[in-house]
Write an enzyme that holds these catalytic residues in place. Structure first.
Site, short mmCIF file in Angstrom:
data_model
loop_
_atom_site.label_atom_id
_atom_site.label_comp_id
_atom_site.label_asym_id
_atom_site.label_seq_id
_atom_site.Cartn_x
_atom_site.Cartn_y
_atom_site.Cartn_z
N ASN A 185 0.85 -1.20 0.00
CA ASN A 185 0.00 0.00 0.00
C ASN A 185 0.88 1.25 0.00
OD1 ASN A 185 0.45 0.91 2.87
ND2 ASN A 185 -0.32 -1.16 3.24
N ASP B 50 -4.26 -6.65 5.26
CA ASP B 50 -5.18 -7.59 5.91
C ASP B 50 -5.01 -9.00 5.35
OD1 ASP B 50 -6.51 -5.82 7.67
OD2 ASP B 50 -7.52 -4.92 5.96
O1 PMT Z 1 2.66 6.32 6.47
P1 PMT Z 1 2.06 7.61 5.97
O2 PMT Z 1 2.29 7.81 4.49
O3 PMT Z 1 2.51 8.80 6.78
O4 PMT Z 1 0.48 7.51 6.13
C1 PMT Z 1 -0.07 7.41 7.40
C2 PMT Z 1 -1.26 6.44 7.45
C3 PMT Z 1 -2.39 6.97 6.60
C4 PMT Z 1 -0.83 5.06 6.95
C5 PMT Z 1 -1.66 6.33 8.97
O5 PMT Z 1 -2.04 7.58 9.44
C6 PMT Z 1 -2.80 5.33 9.18
O6 PMT Z 1 -3.96 5.61 9.02
N1 PMT Z 1 -2.43 4.07 9.58
C7 PMT Z 1 -3.35 2.96 9.76
C8 PMT Z 1 -3.70 2.40 8.41
C9 PMT Z 1 -4.57 1.16 8.50
O7 PMT Z 1 -4.12 0.11 8.18
O8 PMT Z 1 -5.73 1.37 9.00
P2 PMT Z 1 -6.86 0.19 9.13
O9 PMT Z 1 -8.11 0.96 9.33
O10 PMT Z 1 -6.78 -0.74 8.00
O11 PMT Z 1 -6.43 -0.58 10.45
C10 PMT Z 1 -6.92 -0.22 11.73
C11 PMT Z 1 -5.86 -0.47 12.79
O12 PMT Z 1 -5.59 -1.89 12.88
C12 PMT Z 1 -4.54 0.19 12.57
O13 PMT Z 1 -4.05 0.65 13.81
C13 PMT Z 1 -3.67 -0.91 11.99
O14 PMT Z 1 -2.27 -0.69 12.29
C14 PMT Z 1 -4.21 -2.13 12.72
N2 PMT Z 1 -4.07 -3.41 11.99
C15 PMT Z 1 -4.71 -3.59 10.80
C16 PMT Z 1 -4.62 -4.83 10.19
C17 PMT Z 1 -3.85 -5.86 10.78
N3 PMT Z 1 -3.73 -7.04 10.21
N4 PMT Z 1 -3.23 -5.63 11.93
C18 PMT Z 1 -3.32 -4.43 12.57
O15 PMT Z 1 -2.73 -4.23 13.62
#
Ligand code: PMT
Length: 404
Positions: free
Chosen positions: A213, A281
């Site tokens: 990503n 994911d």
């Molecule tokens: O890196 P940059 O270019 O500065 O951009 C920053 C960002 C947009 C990546 C950052 O601010 C951000 O939003 N990070 C989280 C991105 C994400 O994966 O969000 P999500 O909504 O898919 O996941 C929710 C949470 O679960 C997150 O804390 C993620 O780290 C966590 N997660 C998700 C999937 C997984 N398998 N394990 C996790 O721990």
């Protein structure tokens, strides 16, 4: 007993440059020391035409450093020692010439050289004639250094020493202190271990392709920096990014979600966990040892299997840390974020809109932060600024949780 202010015990290099406002630096030293800071003054030659080094030495209680190539000064507190010593560098007043020097990475005097050599945050308080201030060259220099994370305090508008009226006055010393108190994080996390995840994960398909990503790691690295500035022991687990390791941060490089999961499993005790990584994911079910051929194999659908949810696993630990998640959303940000906070059992969640020019890759962001009994909007700002504001919220909520 009076409560500690964020400046208490902080080592501040105060740079003074050639401006009629240099006399205000004397008051500034006095106020910084009153707030508990330790101050070493570095003056340019031009500054010493406006205020004497002896005045600054007497007020700061330390020798004033001025020359880059002075054998005595270099042996006692040369630019590298000063650069290492500083928790913060504040340049007030900052002349147009010094701003240009910073923008172009020049090292013609001790002050600009130590700014190049330091990993400490730098703040500048410009002071100059209003026409010099509004000149495109000055504004371009300012934009360049602000892009690199240098903080700009002021200037104020009003009567100028040259008899003109306009923007370019140095902020009053009391205002500068107020701004600094807002910027500097209190070292309230000393003795605490903070683990931050950052960047993307790459899930390999074959030796040359992966599912990934657009995360650059900038947000997560800024958060790790802020946590270190707050005094924490910081472990930064990062996916593949092209960023330098922040000062005082222990970095662990990983590629896949599984490796990120395993790296975190190895860390025994965590006080605060901040999951900023954009973790994939899913990963391809099968990895091909040889490059898939365009004609046949890449046309077939790639079967995927689900990765472990890292942050949800951290929330299941016997000794549960204070957990901050991120939510990257393209729409309905509030509902999705709150739902993630509940589902993954987080203490706090910072949601950001992602899409063209938003969230991923860029230097700025906007964060919508939620916790059980509250919320805060951190408006559009550099990720370094947002990280400090987010860290303040985290420290407050962490304290509240632990004193409940
Ligand atoms: O890196 P940059 O270019 O500065 O951009 C920053 C960002 C947009 C990546 C950052 O601010 C951000 O939003 N990070 C989280 C991105 C994400 O994966 O969000 P999500 O909504 O898919 O996941 C929710 C949470 O679960 C997150 O804390 C993620 O780290 C966590 N997660 C998700 C999937 C997984 N398998 N394990 C996790 O721990």
């Amino acid at each position: 007993m009076t409560e500690q202010t964020p400046l208490d015990g902080k080592k501040i290099v105060l740079g003074v440059t050639g401006s009629i406002a240099a006399y205000k630096a004397a008051d500034l030293v006095r106020l910084l020391i009153k707030e508990g800071a330790e101050v070493k003054v570095v003056m340019t030659q031009a500054a010493s035409e406006f205020i004497t080094p002896l005045t600054m030495q007497t007020l700061s209680g330390s020798p004033v450093a001025m020359t880059l190539l002075d054998a005595d000064e270099e042996s006692t507190m040369g630019h590298i020692q000063l650069a290492r010593w500083a928790d913060w560098v504040l340049i007030a007043p900052a002349s147009a010439n010094t701003l240009a020097g910073l923008a172009h990475g020049r090292t013609e005097d001790l002050l600009t050289a130590l700014c190049l050599a330091t990993t400490a945050p730098i703040a500048v308080a410009p002071a100059m004639n209003n026409k010099m201030w509004s000149n495109e060259a000055t504004q371009n220099n300012l934009a360049t250094i602000a892009d690199r994370g240098v903080l700009v305090l002021g200037p104020a508008t009003g009567e100028q020493a040259c008899g003109e009226h306009g923007e370019g006055r140095l902020l009053e010393p009391e205002q500068l202190i107020t701004e600094l108190l807002h910027l500097i994080l209190p070292t309230k996390l000393s003795g605490k271990r903070v683990v931050v995840t950052a960047g993307p994960t790459h899930e390999p398909i074959d030796p040359v392709r992966f599912i990934g990503n657009r995360s650059s790691g900038k947000m997560g690295f800024a958060i790790a920096t802020a946590a270190a500035q707050a005094g924490a022991e910081v472990i930064l687990i990062t996916g593949p990014v092209a960023l330098a390791t922040p000062p005082e941060v222990q970095r662990v490089d990983v590629e896949t979600a599984q490796q990120m999961f395993e790296a975190i499993e190895k860390i025994e005790q965590i006080d605060i966990f901040i999951g900023c990584a954009a973790v994939a994911d899913y990963r391809p079910e099968q990895y091909s040892e040889s490059k898939l051929k365009k004609a046949v194999e890449t046309q077939r659908a790639i079967q995927v299997t689900e990765n472990k949810d890292i942050i949800a696993a951290v929330a299941q630990r016997q000794v549960k840390p204070f957990i901050v998640g991120f939510a990257a959303e393209t729409d309905d940000i509030i509902n999705y974020a709150k739902d993630k906070m509940e589902r993954k059992q987080l203490d706090m969640i910072a949601a950001n809109l992602v899409g063209k020019g938003l969230g991923f890759g860029v230097d700025t962001n906007t964060l919508y932060v939620f916790w059980q009994q509250g919320e805060a909007l951190l408006p559009l700002a550099l990720k370094s600024h947002l990280a400090r504001d987010l860290m303040r919220l985290i420290i407050d909520r962490y304290d509240a949780k632990n004193s409940a």
